[in-house]
Structures are given as C-alpha cells and as structure tokens.
Write a protein that holds these residues in place. Sequence first.
Motif, PDB file in Angstrom:
ATOM      1  N   LEU A 137       0.867  -1.171   0.000  1.00 39.01           N
ATOM      2  CA  LEU A 137       0.000   0.000   0.000  1.00 39.01           C
ATOM      3  C   LEU A 137       0.901   1.218   0.000  1.00 39.01           C
ATOM      4  N   VAL A 138       0.806   1.998  -1.041  1.00 36.57           N
ATOM      5  CA  VAL A 138       1.673   3.165  -1.200  1.00 36.57           C
ATOM      6  C   VAL A 138       0.950   4.367  -0.609  1.00 36.57           C
ATOM      7  N   ARG A 139       1.475   4.872   0.502  1.00 35.35           N
ATOM      8  CA  ARG A 139       0.878   6.019   1.180  1.00 35.35           C
ATOM      9  C   ARG A 139       1.672   7.259   0.791  1.00 35.35           C
ATOM     10  N   GLU A 140       0.945   8.292   0.380  1.00 33.34           N
ATOM     11  CA  GLU A 140       1.597   9.509  -0.084  1.00 33.34           C
ATOM     12  C   GLU A 140       0.740  10.717   0.260  1.00 33.34           C
ATOM     13  N   PRO A 141       1.301  11.906   0.163  1.00 32.77           N
ATOM     14  CA  PRO A 141       0.498  13.107   0.424  1.00 32.77           C
ATOM     15  C   PRO A 141      -0.705  13.150  -0.510  1.00 32.77           C
ATOM     16  N   ASP A 142      -1.847  13.623  -0.009  1.00 35.67           N
ATOM     17  CA  ASP A 142      -3.075  13.689  -0.802  1.00 35.67           C
ATOM     18  C   ASP A 142      -3.074  14.955  -1.639  1.00 35.67           C
ATOM     19  N   THR A 143      -2.537  14.846  -2.838  1.00 34.13           N
ATOM     20  CA  THR A 143      -2.529  15.964  -3.770  1.00 34.13           C
ATOM     21  C   THR A 143      -3.242  15.516  -5.040  1.00 34.13           C
ATOM     22  N   PRO A 144      -4.349  16.154  -5.394  1.00 28.87           N
ATOM     23  CA  PRO A 144      -5.151  15.691  -6.528  1.00 28.87           C
ATOM     24  C   PRO A 144      -4.447  15.736  -7.865  1.00 28.87           C
ATOM     25  N   ASP A 145      -3.392  16.537  -8.002  1.00 30.27           N
ATOM     26  CA  ASP A 145      -2.743  16.668  -9.300  1.00 30.27           C
ATOM     27  C   ASP A 145      -1.497  15.800  -9.443  1.00 30.27           C
ATOM     28  N   ARG A 146      -1.311  14.840  -8.510  1.00 32.88           N
ATOM     29  CA  ARG A 146      -0.113  14.006  -8.620  1.00 32.88           C
ATOM     30  C   ARG A 146      -0.198  13.182  -9.901  1.00 32.88           C
ATOM     31  N   GLY A 147       0.889  13.125 -10.603  1.00 34.77           N
ATOM     32  CA  GLY A 147       0.902  12.409 -11.879  1.00 34.77           C
ATOM     33  C   GLY A 147       2.008  11.389 -11.901  1.00 34.77           C
ATOM     34  N   PRO A 148       2.063  10.584 -12.949  1.00 34.53           N
ATOM     35  CA  PRO A 148       3.117   9.569 -13.041  1.00 34.53           C
ATOM     36  C   PRO A 148       4.486  10.226 -13.144  1.00 34.53           C
ATOM     37  N   ASP A 149       5.480   9.532 -12.633  1.00 31.66           N
ATOM     38  CA  ASP A 149       6.839  10.053 -12.763  1.00 31.66           C
ATOM     39  C   ASP A 149       7.759   8.951 -13.271  1.00 31.66           C
ATOM     40  N   ALA A 150       8.922   9.369 -13.737  1.00 34.73           N
ATOM     41  CA  ALA A 150       9.870   8.435 -14.338  1.00 34.73           C
ATOM     42  C   ALA A 150      10.348   7.385 -13.345  1.00 34.73           C
ATOM     43  N   ASP A 151      10.506   7.756 -12.050  1.00 38.93           N
ATOM     44  CA  ASP A 151      10.992   6.798 -11.062  1.00 38.93           C
ATOM     45  C   ASP A 151      10.055   5.607 -10.930  1.00 38.93           C
ATOM     46  N   ILE A 152       8.746   5.848 -10.839  1.00 38.29           N
ATOM     47  CA  ILE A 152       7.811   4.732 -10.670  1.00 38.29           C
ATOM     48  C   ILE A 152       7.722   3.928 -11.962  1.00 38.29           C
ATOM     49  N   GLU A 153       7.776   4.596 -13.104  1.00 41.71           N
ATOM     50  CA  GLU A 153       7.729   3.861 -14.367  1.00 41.71           C
ATOM     51  C   GLU A 153       8.927   2.927 -14.500  1.00 41.71           C
ATOM     52  N   ASP A 154      10.100   3.374 -14.059  1.00 43.61           N
ATOM     53  CA  ASP A 154      11.303   2.537 -14.084  1.00 43.61           C
ATOM     54  C   ASP A 154      11.150   1.358 -13.122  1.00 43.61           C
ATOM     55  N   TRP A 155      10.649   1.613 -11.898  1.00 35.81           N
ATOM     56  CA  TRP A 155      10.447   0.555 -10.901  1.00 35.81           C
ATOM     57  C   TRP A 155       9.482  -0.499 -11.451  1.00 35.81           C
ATOM     58  N   VAL A 156       8.367  -0.047 -12.027  1.00 28.61           N
ATOM     59  CA  VAL A 156       7.372  -0.970 -12.594  1.00 28.61           C
ATOM     60  C   VAL A 156       8.001  -1.804 -13.710  1.00 28.61           C
ATOM     61  N   ARG A 157       8.703  -1.160 -14.607  1.00 29.30           N
ATOM     62  CA  ARG A 157       9.322  -1.868 -15.730  1.00 29.30           C
ATOM     63  C   ARG A 157      10.290  -2.950 -15.242  1.00 29.30           C
ATOM     64  N   ARG A 158      11.134  -2.608 -14.253  1.00 24.13           N
ATOM     65  CA  ARG A 158      12.116  -3.579 -13.741  1.00 24.13           C
ATOM     66  C   ARG A 158      11.442  -4.765 -13.056  1.00 24.13           C
ATOM     67  N   HIS A 159      10.425  -4.495 -12.240  1.00 25.87           N
ATOM     68  CA  HIS A 159       9.811  -5.589 -11.478  1.00 25.87           C
ATOM     69  C   HIS A 159       8.776  -6.372 -12.287  1.00 25.87           C
ATOM     70  N   ASP A 160       8.238  -5.764 -13.335  1.00 23.71           N
ATOM     71  CA  ASP A 160       7.443  -6.547 -14.286  1.00 23.71           C
ATOM     72  C   ASP A 160       8.375  -7.506 -15.039  1.00 23.71           C
ATOM     73  N   ALA A 161       9.543  -7.006 -15.441  1.00 25.16           N
ATOM     74  CA  ALA A 161      10.493  -7.811 -16.218  1.00 25.16           C
ATOM     75  C   ALA A 161      11.034  -9.000 -15.426  1.00 25.16           C
ATOM     76  N   ASP A 162      11.300  -8.802 -14.119  1.00 22.41           N
ATOM     77  CA  ASP A 162      11.853  -9.923 -13.340  1.00 22.41           C
ATOM     78  C   ASP A 162      10.766 -10.829 -12.758  1.00 22.41           C
TER      79      ASP A 162
END
Length: 114
Positions: free
Chosen positions: A6-31
């Motif tokens: 469960l990813v807990r983060e500040p409640d900001t309605p305009d939060r958008g995707p960032d390169a760090d999470i896209e890289d993390w997803v790509r690496r852990h999908d691949a492995d």
Amino acid sequence: MRYLFLVREPDTPDRGPDADIEDWVRRHDADGSRVLGERLRPAADVRQVRVSGGRTVVTDGPFAEAKEVIGGFDVVEAPDLAAALAIAAEHPGSWGGGTVEVHPFWPTEEAGAE
C-alpha cells in the motif's frame, strides 16, 4: 509468497506519473516479481460502504484527518519477507516522505490454512 504494497503519499489531486515509478514498474514486471499494481484516485473520490441493520450507508471521502492517502498499490511475489522489504525499499513511494506498507497475503494453499 505474495505481498500487498500500500503506497501512502500526500493527498494531492494533481499528482501524476513520474519516471521513477515507471522505471520501478518496468524492472519488477520484467523480473516477474510484480504481479499487479495501479495508482488510485485522490481521497475525495473514495467512497466507504457500511451495512448496519440491513441498511447500506455510503460515505464520501476523505474519512480521516490525515495528510496522506493510499495513492496506489502493488502486488508482488517474493520468496520471503526480507526480499519483499528489499523490493519495497526500491519503490519510489517509500522515498521523500512517502511510505510503502508491506502486507503479507494469508497463505491459502497450505494444508490447514484458514
């Protein structure tokens, strides 16, 4: 074993995707360690459902006076808790004021598990 992050983060309605999470997803999908994951809408879009005395009550969010919300989740497959914690430590949601809660799934395939 499977773990829910469960990813807990500040409640900001305009939060958008960032390169760090896209890289993390790509690496852990691949492995093969990441089974599923999604971002969630802000707390104002959340609804809570409760049934009491046969009556359904739906409440609009947010529900608690908190500065953070569950901003997303991931389901990962890891051999043990230590490996799951290492994967969580790499998650960008655990950096810069965010938190990743690691919840082990209840074992259902073991004999006698309930």
